[in-house]
Design an enzyme around this catalytic site. Sequence first.
Site, PDB file in Angstrom:
ATOM      1  CB  SER A 278      -0.934  -0.055   1.227  1.00 54.85           C
ATOM      2  OG  SER A 278      -1.801   1.055   1.234  1.00 54.85           O
TER       3      SER A 278
ATOM      4  CG  HIS B  36      -5.760  -2.188   0.311  1.00 54.91           C
ATOM      5  ND1 HIS B  36      -5.170  -1.736  -0.675  1.00 54.91           N
ATOM      6  CD2 HIS B  36      -5.042  -1.603   1.458  1.00 54.91           C
ATOM      7  CE1 HIS B  36      -4.316  -0.887  -0.401  1.00 54.91           C
ATOM      8  NE2 HIS B  36      -4.185  -0.623   0.856  1.00 54.91           N
TER       9      HIS B  36
END
Length: 394
Positions: free
Chosen positions: A166, A369
């Site tokens: 990320s 994610h």
Amino acid sequence: MSNRVHSIWIILNLIIILTQSVVCIPEEIPEDAKLNFTQLAIKYGHKCDEHDVVTEDGYILKVFNVRGDKTRPVYLQHGFTDSADTFIIRGLTSLVITLAEEGYDVWAGNYRGNKYAQCHQTLDPKTDKLFWDYSQHEMGVFDLPAMIDHVLKKTGQKQLQAIGHSQGTMTFYIMAAEKPEYNDKIKLFISLAPICYIHHMKPLASTAVEIWSLLGPLVESEGILHLFSRHTLFSEFIKALCSLRIGYPLCSTAIFSFAGFDITELEHEFLPILVGHYPDTASVKNGNHLIQIAEKKRFCKYDYGLWGNLEIYGTPEPPNYDLGKVVMPVALIASENDYFSSLKDVDLLQNQLSNLVYYHVMERKVHNHIDFVWGRNMTGYLFPIVLRLLEKHG
Ligand SMILES: *[C@@H]1O[C@H](CO)[C@@H](O)[C@H](O)[C@H]1NC(C)=O
Ligand SMILES: *[C@@H]1O[C@H](CO)[C@@H](O)[C@H](O)[C@H]1NC(C)=O
């Protein structure tokens, strides 16, 4: 029942639930929720050293080293409001332990501001506002170079392999663009859930951007400089709630609404461990900078407003980071159900990378994610890809 009796009844029930949640905690919370990185590494069978790394601008960051073959260092970098813990809280099925079992010398860094990096040579995070005056820009320009140089020095290597998750990927692009000499020090950079352009996020991730842009100025005017301070009444309450089985539906739905829904990979037994480590502290300016990049639809430096920009950059608008200077070998691993790192944005990024060695979209359609770091079966769907890449470019 009269209204009054009714209200008393509800309040009584609430009190019972709350006391239960407090009373239950000792037997409910698994040990791993409370262990730090070093303790987790030891528990799962590996020696771990803690290193202090000082940045050019005085921040003191903890870097963890799970010892292995010094000729094969792999550096791991966490994302927004996170810490090195993220790569080890899955224990035996975590990335850190998997790499250590494969013999790699594993290093996990921490960005300024989180619980392992709240020290500075001169600034006190409790009293000096300046301590919190940073965004991911400083992480890329100061923190990463300092930690990478430290790893290279300690291992006696000229290059290392790195894996970011990320925002931990964005900061690598910032480093490579702003300090291009660091490209040569990276043998391979594996980007998990790559974040660079972020204007195609999906709800609620995108909704969070909208809410933040409304609330941001308010937050700043209140003098709030950092997010997710630990050990506040609120954070302890949320932790207690999410640690209980009754809190699972609520807490997991909240997490999935931002990260993408993937129910099977975040089982209820894991949630107490997760909330024992996440979220961690980050500066408000870090959040602001992310929002600016989303709103401006470009990978740009921090926007200080017209006069600030003129003074700092000599232009009315903040300039873009030059992705043309990112020449280190990059592997991108993305997924369709990732609400933060959307495939549209990853496509924009890959078009601008001159040394893209691999681009993979996870086969599991529901991969989100957080499955990149906390997924229950990462050893099955993710780590073989990562290990193959490390081997091939080693
Ligand atoms: C982790 O816990 C151990 C044992 O309590 C302690 O010695 C060590 O300093 C801790 N490390 C960090 C970075 O907090
Ligand atoms: C995922 O992991 C769990 C727990 O280890 C296991 O029971 C399950 O079979 C795994 N699922 C898949 C699809 O591999």
